[in-house]
Write a protein that holds these residues in place. Structure first.
Motif, short mmCIF file in Angstrom:
data_model
loop_
_atom_site.label_atom_id
_atom_site.label_comp_id
_atom_site.label_asym_id
_atom_site.label_seq_id
_atom_site.Cartn_x
_atom_site.Cartn_y
_atom_site.Cartn_z
N TRP A 51 0.86 -1.17 0.00
CA TRP A 51 0.00 0.00 0.00
C TRP A 51 0.90 1.23 0.00
O TRP A 51 1.89 1.27 0.73
N GLU A 66 -2.76 0.27 -4.16
CA GLU A 66 -2.76 -1.01 -3.45
C GLU A 66 -2.42 -2.10 -4.47
O GLU A 66 -3.03 -2.19 -5.53
N ASP A 106 -7.58 7.87 2.22
CA ASP A 106 -7.51 6.48 1.80
C ASP A 106 -7.22 5.69 3.08
O ASP A 106 -6.99 6.29 4.14
N PRO A 107 -7.23 4.35 3.04
CA PRO A 107 -7.03 3.60 4.29
C PRO A 107 -5.72 3.90 5.01
O PRO A 107 -5.68 3.97 6.24
N ALA A 134 -15.63 7.16 5.83
CA ALA A 134 -15.07 6.41 6.96
C ALA A 134 -15.43 7.14 8.24
O ALA A 134 -15.53 8.37 8.26
N THR A 159 -12.28 -1.86 12.48
CA THR A 159 -10.89 -2.04 12.89
C THR A 159 -10.66 -1.28 14.18
O THR A 159 -11.07 -0.13 14.31
#
Length: 197
Positions: A51, A66, A106-107, A134, A159
């Motif tokens: 990532w 990713e 983004d994550p 999110a 998470t």
């Protein structure tokens, strides 16, 4: 976490058993930060994941990629094209252009932004992401081995993230009937390159 270059080493566990390891390298980059997470996980198929994020001064995503290598290789990217007013999303050979409306995460950029959030326990922050949003919920602090940790819940994905002195030291996510965990093993400062004169 993004002010000085550093590499964070993580060990991964599934149902309490070791399943791999990863390295997150973070360094300042063009007014923001650049983070690269490389991981190898065996669950049961061995996969390699990479990532990459590049953020602006506020910590929002400018570029995300990713790459997952298992039986086949999958690549997914999201790039913010501010001058064109677009967000370009690419998966394999397919691309989609979306209007760029607001800064988004983004994550990986969201994980890097957690230490800078000023949320009190019980408060929730919402952040745009391409294709959705999110949520970050600040949970009550935890005491682990006499040290205080900030505790967050991220959705979607549910998470749990624990921060100690601004560093993500433990991440946990329910996968089926078991828990997948990433536990910080150590922090390294990048080696300085020698200059020969």
């Amino acid at each position: 976490m993004t002010e000085r270059p550093a590499t964070y080493r993580y060990r991964y566990f599934f149902a309490g058993e070791p399943v791999g390891e990863g390295r997150l390298e973070v360094r300042p980059h063009e007014g923001g930060a650049r983070g690269v997470l490389q991981a190898e996980v065996s669950l049961p198929l061995k996969t390699r994941q990479r990532w990459q994020t590049e953020t602006d001064r506020q910590g929002f995503s400018r570029y995300f990629a990713e790459r997952v290598e298992a039986r086949e290789t999958r690549v997914f990217t999201v790039e913010r094209l501010e001058e064109e007013g677009l967000v370009l999303v690419t998966q394999g050979k397919e691309s989609l252009a979306l209007p760029y409306l607001v800064p988004y995460h983004d994550p990986l950029s969201l994980l890097l932004a957690l230490p800078r959030l000023s949320l009190e326990p019980g408060e929730v922050a919402r952040f745009p992401m391409p294709g959705g949003r999110a949520y970050v919920e600040r949970l009550s602090d935890l005491e682990v081995e006499g040290r205080l940790r900030q505790h967050f819940r991220l959705r979607p994905g549910l998470t749990l993230v624990q921060l100690e002195e601004g560093l993500p030291v433990r991440l946990a996510q329910q996968v089926g009937d078991h828990v997948f965990e990433a536990v910080l093993e150590g922090v390294e400062e990048p080696k300085r390159r020698r200059r020969w004169v």
